[in-house]
Design a protein around this motif. Structure first.
Motif, PDB file in Angstrom:
ATOM      1  N   TRP A   6       0.861  -1.183   0.000  1.00 57.13           N
ATOM      2  CA  TRP A   6       0.000   0.000   0.000  1.00 57.13           C
ATOM      3  C   TRP A   6       0.900   1.236   0.000  1.00 57.13           C
ATOM      4  N   MET A   7       0.601   2.175  -0.868  1.00 59.01           N
ATOM      5  CA  MET A   7       1.424   3.378  -0.999  1.00 59.01           C
ATOM      6  C   MET A   7       0.873   4.492  -0.125  1.00 59.01           C
ATOM      7  N   PRO A   8       1.705   5.080   0.747  1.00 61.38           N
ATOM      8  CA  PRO A   8       1.225   6.204   1.564  1.00 61.38           C
ATOM      9  C   PRO A   8       0.898   7.399   0.677  1.00 61.38           C
ATOM     10  N   HIS A   9      -0.184   8.075   0.996  1.00 64.52           N
ATOM     11  CA  HIS A   9      -0.550   9.312   0.287  1.00 64.52           C
ATOM     12  C   HIS A   9      -0.347  10.466   1.256  1.00 64.52           C
ATOM     13  N   ARG A  10       0.432  11.445   0.830  1.00 66.80           N
ATOM     14  CA  ARG A  10       0.771  12.587   1.686  1.00 66.80           C
ATOM     15  C   ARG A  10       0.122  13.855   1.155  1.00 66.80           C
ATOM     16  N   ARG A  11      -0.302  14.698   2.094  1.00 66.95           N
ATOM     17  CA  ARG A  11      -0.785  16.011   1.692  1.00 66.95           C
ATOM     18  C   ARG A  11       0.440  16.893   1.431  1.00 66.95           C
ATOM     19  N   GLY A  18      -3.514   8.854   4.262  1.00 68.07           N
ATOM     20  CA  GLY A  18      -4.139   7.606   3.862  1.00 68.07           C
ATOM     21  C   GLY A  18      -3.198   6.807   2.989  1.00 68.07           C
ATOM     22  N   PHE A  19      -3.764   5.790   2.352  1.00 63.49           N
ATOM     23  CA  PHE A  19      -2.970   4.894   1.526  1.00 63.49           C
ATOM     24  C   PHE A  19      -3.680   4.623   0.214  1.00 63.49           C
ATOM     25  N   VAL A  20      -2.895   4.207  -0.777  1.00 65.70           N
ATOM     26  CA  VAL A  20      -3.431   3.788  -2.063  1.00 65.70           C
ATOM     27  C   VAL A  20      -3.113   2.306  -2.217  1.00 65.70           C
ATOM     28  N   ARG A  21      -4.165   1.553  -2.464  1.00 68.94           N
ATOM     29  CA  ARG A  21      -4.031   0.105  -2.639  1.00 68.94           C
ATOM     30  C   ARG A  21      -4.327  -0.225  -4.091  1.00 68.94           C
ATOM     31  N   ALA A  26      -6.681  -1.018 -11.266  1.00 65.66           N
ATOM     32  CA  ALA A  26      -7.233   0.189 -10.633  1.00 65.66           C
ATOM     33  C   ALA A  26      -6.553   0.422  -9.276  1.00 65.66           C
ATOM     34  N   PHE A  27      -6.964   1.516  -8.636  1.00 66.31           N
ATOM     35  CA  PHE A  27      -6.418   1.894  -7.335  1.00 66.31           C
ATOM     36  C   PHE A  27      -7.576   2.209  -6.392  1.00 66.31           C
ATOM     37  N   GLN A  28      -7.370   1.962  -5.100  1.00 66.10           N
ATOM     38  CA  GLN A  28      -8.423   2.203  -4.116  1.00 66.10           C
ATOM     39  C   GLN A  28      -7.882   3.063  -2.982  1.00 66.10           C
ATOM     40  N   PRO A  29      -8.643   4.125  -2.606  1.00 61.01           N
ATOM     41  CA  PRO A  29      -8.213   4.945  -1.471  1.00 61.01           C
ATOM     42  C   PRO A  29      -8.548   4.250  -0.159  1.00 61.01           C
ATOM     43  N   MET A  30      -7.583   4.252   0.768  1.00 62.51           N
ATOM     44  CA  MET A  30      -7.760   3.636   2.072  1.00 62.51           C
ATOM     45  C   MET A  30      -7.429   4.679   3.134  1.00 62.51           C
ATOM     46  N   ASP A  31      -8.228   4.756   4.203  1.00 60.79           N
ATOM     47  CA  ASP A  31      -7.936   5.741   5.246  1.00 60.79           C
ATOM     48  C   ASP A  31      -6.793   5.244   6.134  1.00 60.79           C
ATOM     49  N   LEU A  32      -6.426   6.030   7.125  1.00 59.30           N
ATOM     50  CA  LEU A  32      -5.303   5.672   7.996  1.00 59.30           C
ATOM     51  C   LEU A  32      -5.565   4.427   8.830  1.00 59.30           C
ATOM     52  N   PHE A  33      -6.829   4.059   8.997  1.00 58.38           N
ATOM     53  CA  PHE A  33      -7.179   2.839   9.719  1.00 58.38           C
ATOM     54  C   PHE A  33      -7.163   1.622   8.791  1.00 58.38           C
ATOM     55  N   GLY A  34      -6.899   1.849   7.489  1.00 57.76           N
ATOM     56  CA  GLY A  34      -6.871   0.759   6.531  1.00 57.76           C
ATOM     57  C   GLY A  34      -8.234   0.361   6.007  1.00 57.76           C
ATOM     58  N   ARG A  35      -9.198   1.279   6.110  1.00 57.19           N
ATOM     59  CA  ARG A  35     -10.559   1.012   5.631  1.00 57.19           C
ATOM     60  C   ARG A  35     -10.767   1.711   4.293  1.00 57.19           C
ATOM     61  N   PRO A  36     -11.522   1.101   3.380  1.00 58.09           N
ATOM     62  CA  PRO A  36     -11.746   1.723   2.070  1.00 58.09           C
ATOM     63  C   PRO A  36     -12.506   3.037   2.188  1.00 58.09           C
ATOM     64  N   LEU A  44      -5.961   9.488 -10.274  1.00 60.81           N
ATOM     65  CA  LEU A  44      -6.335  10.866  -9.968  1.00 60.81           C
ATOM     66  C   LEU A  44      -7.553  10.917  -9.050  1.00 60.81           C
ATOM     67  N   ALA A  45      -8.549  10.104  -9.314  1.00 58.96           N
ATOM     68  CA  ALA A  45      -9.749  10.078  -8.466  1.00 58.96           C
ATOM     69  C   ALA A  45      -9.405   9.627  -7.043  1.00 58.96           C
ATOM     70  N   VAL A  46      -8.494   8.691  -6.930  1.00 61.91           N
ATOM     71  CA  VAL A  46      -8.074   8.192  -5.612  1.00 61.91           C
ATOM     72  C   VAL A  46      -7.339   9.294  -4.844  1.00 61.91           C
ATOM     73  N   GLU A  47      -6.426   9.997  -5.516  1.00 65.78           N
ATOM     74  CA  GLU A  47      -5.721  11.100  -4.861  1.00 65.78           C
ATOM     75  C   GLU A  47      -6.700  12.191  -4.411  1.00 65.78           C
ATOM     76  N   GLU A  48      -7.670  12.511  -5.243  1.00 67.94           N
ATOM     77  CA  GLU A  48      -8.666  13.525  -4.880  1.00 67.94           C
ATOM     78  C   GLU A  48      -9.480  13.079  -3.671  1.00 67.94           C
ATOM     79  N   ALA A  49      -9.855  11.812  -3.628  1.00 66.07           N
ATOM     80  CA  ALA A  49     -10.631  11.295  -2.492  1.00 66.07           C
ATOM     81  C   ALA A  49      -9.817  11.384  -1.204  1.00 66.07           C
ATOM     82  N   LEU A  50      -8.553  11.038  -1.273  1.00 66.25           N
ATOM     83  CA  LEU A  50      -7.700  11.098  -0.076  1.00 66.25           C
ATOM     84  C   LEU A  50      -7.458  12.535   0.360  1.00 66.25           C
ATOM     85  N   ASP A  51      -7.249  13.441  -0.584  1.00 63.16           N
ATOM     86  CA  ASP A  51      -7.039  14.850  -0.239  1.00 63.16           C
ATOM     87  C   ASP A  51      -8.289  15.457   0.400  1.00 63.16           C
TER      88      ASP A  51
END
Length: 122
Positions: A6-11, A18-21, A26-36, A44-51
């Motif tokens: 899982w790749m860490p996503h940084r602001r 969060g993380f990118v799985r 495709a890619f899925q945004p995951m929060d810091l607790f590891g939940r989708p 791009l959509a995953v990065e926007e969701a995490l931001d």
């Protein structure tokens, strides 16, 4: 433990939010607790969701199931290996601290708590 792939996503300031799985192509945004945070999508959509998600939600009170009962807790630490929570003492500096560790990815043992006005007195 958060999986190594899982790749860490940084602001912008470097804080991990969060993380990118990767899921197939495709890619899925995951929060810091590891939940989708959403369904698998393009990068791009995953990065926007995490931001957009930020990390402010961590500061809210949570319920942790302990021995079959809900205990109101606060998150004190999140690392790729664990979540550390403490008994919500409602700011009482004289209260003894009680801590628990929750493994990552979190699998439903932590839930958002209702407002304190709806919580029974201790």
């Amino acid at each position: 433990m958060i999986p190594d792939d899982w790749m860490p996503h940084r602001r912008a300031d470097g804080e991990v939010v969060g993380f990118v799985r990767q899921v197939g192509e495709a890619f899925q945004p995951m929060d810091l607790f590891g939940r989708p945070l959403g369904d698998p999508s393009d990068w791009l959509a995953v990065e926007e969701a995490l931001d957009a998600h930020t990390i402010a939600w961590i500061d809210e009170p949570w319920l942790l199931e302990v021995d079959g009962a809900d205990v109101r807790v606060r998150v004190v630490e999140v690392t790729p290996a664990r979540i550390r929570v403490k008994l919500d003492d409602f700011g009482d500096v004289t209260a003894s601290a009680r801590f628990w560790e929750v493994p990552l990815p979190e699998r439903g043992c932590l839930r958002p708590a209702p407002p304190a006005t709806e919580w029974p007195s201790r």
